[in-house]
Structures are given as structure tokens and as C-alpha cells.
Design a protein around this motif. Structure first.
Motif, PDB file in Angstrom:
ATOM      1  N   MET A   1       0.838  -1.184   0.000  1.00  0.00           N
ATOM      2  CA  MET A   1       0.000   0.000   0.000  1.00  0.00           C
ATOM      3  C   MET A   1       0.880   1.243   0.000  1.00  0.00           C
ATOM      4  N   THR A   2       0.530   2.201  -0.813  1.00  0.00           N
ATOM      5  CA  THR A   2       1.269   3.442  -0.933  1.00  0.00           C
ATOM      6  C   THR A   2       0.997   4.323   0.289  1.00  0.00           C
ATOM      7  N   PRO A   3       2.079   4.782   0.966  1.00  0.00           N
ATOM      8  CA  PRO A   3       1.848   5.685   2.100  1.00  0.00           C
ATOM      9  C   PRO A   3       1.281   7.018   1.593  1.00  0.00           C
ATOM     10  N   SER A   4       0.520   7.678   2.426  1.00  0.00           N
ATOM     11  CA  SER A   4      -0.005   8.981   2.021  1.00  0.00           C
ATOM     12  C   SER A   4       1.133   9.995   1.990  1.00  0.00           C
ATOM     13  N   PHE A   5       0.958  11.016   1.189  1.00  0.00           N
ATOM     14  CA  PHE A   5       1.986  12.047   1.093  1.00  0.00           C
ATOM     15  C   PHE A   5       2.190  12.723   2.447  1.00  0.00           C
ATOM     16  N   ASP A   6       1.112  12.989   3.173  1.00  0.00           N
ATOM     17  CA  ASP A   6       1.218  13.632   4.488  1.00  0.00           C
ATOM     18  C   ASP A   6       2.013  12.771   5.464  1.00  0.00           C
ATOM     19  N   ASP A   7       1.784  11.459   5.449  1.00  0.00           N
ATOM     20  CA  ASP A   7       2.550  10.559   6.316  1.00  0.00           C
ATOM     21  C   ASP A   7       4.025  10.566   5.930  1.00  0.00           C
ATOM     22  N   PHE A   8       4.284  10.548   4.631  1.00  0.00           N
ATOM     23  CA  PHE A   8       5.663  10.589   4.148  1.00  0.00           C
ATOM     24  C   PHE A   8       6.361  11.856   4.624  1.00  0.00           C
ATOM     25  N   VAL A   9       5.725  12.992   4.457  1.00  0.00           N
ATOM     26  CA  VAL A   9       6.323  14.268   4.854  1.00  0.00           C
ATOM     27  C   VAL A   9       6.552  14.306   6.360  1.00  0.00           C
ATOM     28  N   ALA A  10       5.584  13.858   7.132  1.00  0.00           N
ATOM     29  CA  ALA A  10       5.732  13.860   8.589  1.00  0.00           C
ATOM     30  C   ALA A  10       6.939  13.033   9.015  1.00  0.00           C
ATOM     31  N   GLU A  11       7.195  11.943   8.323  1.00  0.00           N
ATOM     32  CA  GLU A  11       8.305  11.052   8.682  1.00  0.00           C
ATOM     33  C   GLU A  11       9.641  11.522   8.116  1.00  0.00           C
ATOM     34  N   GLN A  12       9.633  12.138   6.938  1.00  0.00           N
ATOM     35  CA  GLN A  12      10.890  12.412   6.221  1.00  0.00           C
ATOM     36  C   GLN A  12      11.333  13.864   6.193  1.00  0.00           C
ATOM     37  N   VAL A  13      10.514  14.821   6.621  1.00  0.00           N
ATOM     38  CA  VAL A  13      10.902  16.223   6.460  1.00  0.00           C
ATOM     39  C   VAL A  13      12.148  16.574   7.271  1.00  0.00           C
ATOM     40  N   THR A  14      12.272  16.077   8.492  1.00  0.00           N
ATOM     41  CA  THR A  14      13.439  16.398   9.307  1.00  0.00           C
ATOM     42  C   THR A  14      14.716  15.823   8.711  1.00  0.00           C
ATOM     43  N   PRO A  15      14.745  14.525   8.335  1.00  0.00           N
ATOM     44  CA  PRO A  15      15.971  14.026   7.703  1.00  0.00           C
ATOM     45  C   PRO A  15      16.299  14.745   6.386  1.00  0.00           C
ATOM     46  N   LEU A  16      15.274  15.086   5.603  1.00  0.00           N
ATOM     47  CA  LEU A  16      15.523  15.805   4.352  1.00  0.00           C
ATOM     48  C   LEU A  16      16.091  17.196   4.616  1.00  0.00           C
ATOM     49  N   LEU A  17      15.551  17.895   5.614  1.00  0.00           N
ATOM     50  CA  LEU A  17      16.068  19.225   5.962  1.00  0.00           C
ATOM     51  C   LEU A  17      17.498  19.151   6.464  1.00  0.00           C
ATOM     52  N   ARG A  18      17.788  18.169   7.289  1.00  0.00           N
ATOM     53  CA  ARG A  18      19.148  18.019   7.807  1.00  0.00           C
ATOM     54  C   ARG A  18      20.113  17.721   6.662  1.00  0.00           C
ATOM     55  N   TYR A  19      19.743  16.827   5.774  1.00  0.00           N
ATOM     56  CA  TYR A  19      20.572  16.484   4.620  1.00  0.00           C
ATOM     57  C   TYR A  19      20.785  17.728   3.747  1.00  0.00           C
TER      58      TYR A  19
END
Length: 175
Positions: A1-19
């Protein structure tokens, strides 16, 4: 099942910002890069969300966006300081001498050319292999090794030797 975009952002925004912050050495530019990438990813989320590793796909988008922003911006030296990284996520227990060495290393990394910096960050910050870096940067593995070799040579030239027993290996303390 494809995760929702909102769930993806909630989980990945901090690592993406740090990177992105480590890549750009500028927290405001990092936010712009990540925001731009997330806007594009949202528009194509049905396709991106269905790939095996959507976070890797979006990280590649961040890398590409960083490289294109660097082409558009005037060259300037921006020193990345500890407060910049701490504003994204706080580091874990750093001793005083490691703090100074870490900041000095990040400043030296910040002066590298864009592809060398990206290769160094992907190797020592993200622990990617040559093949993965080559895929992220869209070049051959030999080119990756060349970027890393040249970057390390530059970092060694810029490094003032520390007293015996004190030193920070490249990559140590960056995460």
C-alpha cells in the motif's frame, strides 16, 4: 500500500532538511530546496509513492535541486556553524574539542565545489557506496571516486594539524 503524502512528509521532512542543510551550508536555502522538492513530489505522489523506496527517490530529487540551485546562485563561501545544524535537529553529546573540530570540518566542506561536496556528504554523512553516489549524482563510479579523492586532498591541504591525540576523522560527528 502506498503511504499517504502527508505521512511521508511527517516522517521524512526532518531528515531531508538536515541532509539539505549539510549540502547547502545554508538553512534557509535548505528549506527552499526541500520545499520545492516536496511541492513537486506532491504533484507526482501517485507515481513516487509507489516506487520501492520513495524516501531515496525524494532524496535524489533534493540532491538534484541542490545542484541546480548551486548553478543558479552566485558563488560565495558560506560557513556552516553548529547553530545551523542544531536548529534542524540537535546533535548528540559533543565534547568541546570535537565541537571546534566539527565546525572547522564543516566550514572546510562548505568551501568544496558542489559535486565534490555532494559526494563527500553522501559518502561520509549518508554512508552511501560509490554505486549509490554515482546514481544520485548521475555520473560514473570512477567520477565519484575522483570527486571524493580531490575533495579529501583539498580538505587535507586546508587542515591545520592538531596536537597529538586530538583529531576528527572525516564524517565523525556529522550525524
Amino acid at each position: 500500500m502506498t503511504p499517504s503524502f502527508d505521512d511521508f512528509v511527517a516522517e521524512q521532512v526532518t531528515p531531508l532538511l538536515r541532509y539539505a542543510t549539510v549540502l547547502t551550508c545554508d538553512p534557509h536555502l535548505a528549506q527552499d530546496v526541500v520545499q520545492e522538492v516536496l511541492l513537486r513530489a506532491q504533484q507526482k505522489w501517485d507515481r513516487i509513492g509507489s516506487v520501492d523506496l520513495p524516501h531515496a527517490y525524494v532524496k535524489r530529487m533534493v540532491t538534484n535541486e541542490y545542484l541546480s540551485w548551486r548553478r543558479r546562485r552566485a558563488a560565495k563561501d558560506v560557513a556552516l556553524c553548529m547553530t545551523t545544524l542544531e536548529s534542524v535537529t540537535p546533535p548528540v553529546g559533543d565534547t568541546t574539542h570535537h565541537y571546534d573540530e566539527r565546525e572547522a570540518m564543516l566550514q572546510r566542506i562548505g568551501k568544496l565545489p558542489r559535486k565534490q561536496r555532494a559526494a563527500i556528504v553522501l559518502r561520509y554523512y549518508e554512508n552511501y557506496e560509490d554505486s549509490e553516489i554515482a546514481q544520485m549524482l548521475g555520473c560514473a563510479e570512477g567520477t565519484v571516486r575522483s570527486h571524493i579523492s580531490r575533495a579529501l586532498a583539498t580538505l587535507r591541504l586546508d587542515h591545520t594539524p592538531e596536537p597529538a591525540g586530538v583529531g576528527l576523522r572525516l564524517g565523525e560527528g556529522l550525524s
